[in-house]
Each structure stands twice: as structure tokens, then as C-alpha cells.
Scaffold this motif. Structure first.
Motif, mmCIF file in Angstrom:
data_model
loop_
_atom_site.group_PDB
_atom_site.id
_atom_site.type_symbol
_atom_site.label_atom_id
_atom_site.label_comp_id
_atom_site.label_asym_id
_atom_site.label_seq_id
_atom_site.Cartn_x
_atom_site.Cartn_y
_atom_site.Cartn_z
ATOM 1 N N VAL A 55 0.876 -1.176 0.000
ATOM 2 C CA VAL A 55 0.000 0.000 0.000
ATOM 3 C C VAL A 55 0.913 1.226 0.000
ATOM 4 C CG1 VAL A 55 -1.761 1.288 1.257
ATOM 5 C CG2 VAL A 55 -1.828 -1.205 1.244
ATOM 6 N N PHE A 56 0.696 2.100 -0.983
ATOM 7 C CA PHE A 56 1.591 3.234 -1.199
ATOM 8 C C PHE A 56 0.874 4.545 -0.908
ATOM 9 C CE2 PHE A 56 2.907 -0.354 -3.681
ATOM 10 C CZ PHE A 56 4.283 -0.410 -3.464
ATOM 11 N N ALA A 57 1.468 5.337 -0.025
ATOM 12 C CA ALA A 57 0.880 6.621 0.350
ATOM 13 C C ALA A 57 1.384 7.710 -0.593
ATOM 14 C CB ALA A 57 1.254 6.961 1.787
ATOM 15 N N LEU A 58 0.482 8.639 -0.918
ATOM 16 C CA LEU A 58 0.801 9.738 -1.827
ATOM 17 C C LEU A 58 0.512 11.075 -1.165
ATOM 18 C CD1 LEU A 58 -1.208 8.276 -4.813
ATOM 19 C CD2 LEU A 58 1.277 8.295 -4.673
ATOM 20 N N GLU A 59 1.366 12.045 -1.423
ATOM 21 C CA GLU A 59 1.096 13.416 -1.015
ATOM 22 C C GLU A 59 0.503 14.126 -2.237
ATOM 23 O OE1 GLU A 59 4.019 16.352 1.135
ATOM 24 O OE2 GLU A 59 4.367 16.437 -1.027
ATOM 25 N N ILE A 60 -0.650 14.758 -2.056
ATOM 26 C CA ILE A 60 -1.314 15.457 -3.164
ATOM 27 C C ILE A 60 -1.528 16.907 -2.736
ATOM 28 C CG2 ILE A 60 -3.350 15.517 -4.659
ATOM 29 C CD1 ILE A 60 -3.780 12.508 -3.848
ATOM 30 N N VAL A 61 -0.875 17.817 -3.443
ATOM 31 C CA VAL A 61 -1.030 19.238 -3.152
ATOM 32 C C VAL A 61 -1.772 19.874 -4.325
ATOM 33 C CG1 VAL A 61 0.158 21.408 -2.668
ATOM 34 C CG2 VAL A 61 1.084 19.267 -1.773
ATOM 35 N N VAL A 62 -2.918 20.483 -4.016
ATOM 36 C CA VAL A 62 -3.770 21.054 -5.056
ATOM 37 C C VAL A 62 -3.480 22.549 -5.171
ATOM 38 C CG1 VAL A 62 -6.143 21.380 -5.808
ATOM 39 C CG2 VAL A 62 -5.539 19.348 -4.470
ATOM 40 N N PRO A 63 -3.058 23.004 -6.361
ATOM 41 C CA PRO A 63 -2.743 24.428 -6.508
ATOM 42 C C PRO A 63 -4.007 25.285 -6.593
ATOM 43 C CG PRO A 63 -2.511 23.328 -8.620
ATOM 44 C CD PRO A 63 -2.856 22.258 -7.610
ATOM 45 N N GLU A 64 -3.859 26.563 -6.329
ATOM 46 C CA GLU A 64 -5.008 27.490 -6.426
ATOM 47 C C GLU A 64 -5.560 27.546 -7.843
ATOM 48 O OE1 GLU A 64 -5.095 31.144 -4.571
ATOM 49 O OE2 GLU A 64 -4.545 30.297 -2.631
ATOM 50 N N THR A 65 -4.710 27.218 -8.813
ATOM 51 C CA THR A 65 -5.105 27.298 -10.228
ATOM 52 C C THR A 65 -5.776 26.014 -10.723
ATOM 53 O OG1 THR A 65 -2.855 26.623 -10.719
ATOM 54 C CG2 THR A 65 -3.333 28.976 -10.862
ATOM 55 N N TYR A 66 -6.009 25.065 -9.809
ATOM 56 C CA TYR A 66 -6.707 23.827 -10.170
ATOM 57 C C TYR A 66 -8.134 24.166 -10.598
ATOM 58 C CZ TYR A 66 -8.146 18.951 -9.727
ATOM 59 O OH TYR A 66 -8.592 17.683 -9.985
ATOM 60 N N PRO A 67 -8.704 23.535 -11.600
ATOM 61 C CA PRO A 67 -8.246 22.386 -12.378
ATOM 62 C C PRO A 67 -7.470 22.751 -13.642
ATOM 63 C CG PRO A 67 -10.501 22.886 -12.932
ATOM 64 C CD PRO A 67 -10.083 23.901 -11.909
ATOM 65 N N PHE A 68 -7.032 24.004 -13.767
ATOM 66 C CA PHE A 68 -6.313 24.385 -14.989
ATOM 67 C C PHE A 68 -4.854 23.950 -14.930
ATOM 68 C CE2 PHE A 68 -9.823 27.324 -14.166
ATOM 69 C CZ PHE A 68 -10.641 26.936 -15.220
ATOM 70 N N ASN A 69 -4.376 23.666 -13.728
ATOM 71 C CA ASN A 69 -3.042 23.096 -13.546
ATOM 72 C C ASN A 69 -3.164 21.828 -12.721
ATOM 73 O OD1 ASN A 69 -2.474 26.329 -13.513
ATOM 74 N ND2 ASN A 69 -0.910 25.164 -14.594
ATOM 75 N N PRO A 70 -2.276 20.870 -12.965
ATOM 76 C CA PRO A 70 -2.400 19.578 -12.279
ATOM 77 C C PRO A 70 -2.039 19.673 -10.796
ATOM 78 C CG PRO A 70 -0.370 19.641 -13.539
ATOM 79 C CD PRO A 70 -1.123 20.897 -13.879
ATOM 80 N N PRO A 71 -2.539 18.729 -10.003
ATOM 81 C CA PRO A 71 -2.079 18.659 -8.612
ATOM 82 C C PRO A 71 -0.616 18.218 -8.587
ATOM 83 C CG PRO A 71 -3.460 16.768 -9.141
ATOM 84 C CD PRO A 71 -3.478 17.663 -10.341
ATOM 85 N N LYS A 72 0.091 18.589 -7.537
ATOM 86 C CA LYS A 72 1.471 18.107 -7.374
ATOM 87 C C LYS A 72 1.395 16.845 -6.528
ATOM 88 C CE LYS A 72 3.808 22.607 -7.692
ATOM 89 N NZ LYS A 72 3.063 22.844 -8.893
ATOM 90 N N VAL A 73 1.887 15.757 -7.085
ATOM 91 C CA VAL A 73 1.772 14.462 -6.411
ATOM 92 C C VAL A 73 3.151 13.837 -6.277
ATOM 93 C CG1 VAL A 73 0.608 12.206 -6.443
ATOM 94 C CG2 VAL A 73 -0.466 14.169 -7.561
#
Length: 199
Positions: A55-73
Motif C-alpha cells: 500500500v503506497f501513500a501519496l502526497e497530493i497538493v492542489v494548486p489554487e489554479t486547479y483544475p487548470f493546472n495539475p495537482p502536485k503528487v
């Protein structure tokens, strides 16, 4: 966080939580500190891959410009994979960079990452050492990936012979993380790993 991004993430978060497909694939998502800009994802290693059972944990950071820019994962759980840094967890996946489209969702991202574990792209690597091993010593790559899955992600296949070599380096004063990484990069050749560390 911008209102459009927050609304979109809330909707997508519900979509992931309620999705039967996501549940079947053993994928989870949670908020970190009740913030819609910081999420923690979890994906299970796909069947019939060296990551199965992990089981693999991921950090997902959602930018203010989402959904026009991808999340940082990035991967928080250490993993041995050509497209994921064995050191930082950085990911090389086109939809997280230039192939992102505003129509894509968190669900797309999580399912794509799980698919990446089943279908590595060694010709577009994030980790050149792992990619070289994948191409030149595929069986060693598979056992190394299984071993890392067992050690870091709770998988079933811890390899005793590899553990013994890690212990030998620890006995020489090397920390465990370095010992495992250097042995993995040197195809578990204890002599070469020792030279790499002490030369």
C-alpha cells in the motif's frame, strides 16, 4: 484557496470516495488538516506486479489554479520504479505535467498512478538507476521492487538474502536506508555496494 478550486476538489473528493471502481482498485483519499489543498492518497500495488500486496501513500497538493493546472503528487512510501524517484518520490507521468487537461480529476490521477505501477515507462525515467536495472537486469529489478514493497509498503515478499546483505552493511556502520539503496542500485552485489559507499 481559490473558490473554483475548492468547489471542484470537494466534488471530486466525493466522486473518489463513492466510486465503486476506485474501491475495487483499493484506492483511498483523505484530507490532511481539514484542508482542501492538501490531500493524502493511498493506492494498492496492482495484482501480478512486484508491488502486489503493498500500500503506497501519496502526497497530493492542489494548486489554487486547479483544475487548470495539475495537482502536485509524490510518493511518500519508498518505491523501486523507473518513473518514480527512489529518493524523493517525485513522479514522471505526462498527465501530471504537460498532458494535464482541466477535464481530468483526482480519480483520473489515482487510477493513472496505479496503472503506472503495472506498466513502467523505462524510456522516460524519473530514476535513471532503476530504469537501467529494469532494462538490463529485469529479474533483479523485479525482486528488488518486491523487496522494497515488502520493506516499505507492507508487501509479502521480503527477501532474506537481500536482508542479510543489508545487515552486513549496517554492521559496517552504514545506515539502513543507505545500505538498502546502494545495494539495490548495485544489483545486490555486496562487494560493489561496499566499494561505492567506502571509496
Amino acid at each position: 484557496m481559490a473558490n473554483i478550486a475548492t468547489q471542484r476538489i470537494k466534488r471530486e473528493f466525493k466522486e473518489v470516495v463513492k466510486s465503486e471502481e476506485v474501491a475495487r482498485c483499493a484506492i483511498r483519499i483523505d484530507l490532511v488538516n481539514d484542508s482542501w489543498s492538501e490531500l493524502r492518497g493511498e493506492i494498492a500495488g496492482p495484482p501480478d506486479t512486484p508491488y502486489e500486496g503493498g500500500v503506497f501513500a501519496l502526497e497530493i497538493v492542489v494548486p489554487e489554479t486547479y483544475p487548470f493546472n495539475p495537482p502536485k503528487v509524490r510518493f511518500l512510501t519508498k518505491i523501486w520504479h523507473p518513473n518514480i524517484s527512489s529518493v524523493t518520490g517525485a513522479i514522471c507521468l505526462d498527465i501530471l505535467k504537460d498532458q494535464w487537461a482541466a477535464a481530468m480529476t483526482l480519480r483520473t490521477v489515482l487510477l493513472s498512478l496505479q496503472a503506472l505501477l503495472a506498466a513502467a515507462e523505462p524510456d522516460d525515467p524519473q530514476d535513471a538507476v532503476v530504469a537501467r536495472q529494469y532494462k538490463e537486469y529485469h529479474n533483479i529489478f523485479k525482486t528488488t521492487a518486491q523487496h522494497w514493497t515488502a520493506v516499505y509498503a507492507g508487501g509479502p515478499n521480503r527477501i532474506a538474502e537481500y536482508e542479510n546483505r543489508v545487515t552486513r552493511l549496517i554492521d559496517m556502520g552504514v545506515d539502513e536506508l543507505t545500505a538498502r539503496a546502494v545495494l539495490s542500485a548495485n544489483n545486490w552485489d555486496l562487494e560493489r555496494a561496499t566499494e561505492t559507499i567506502f571509496s
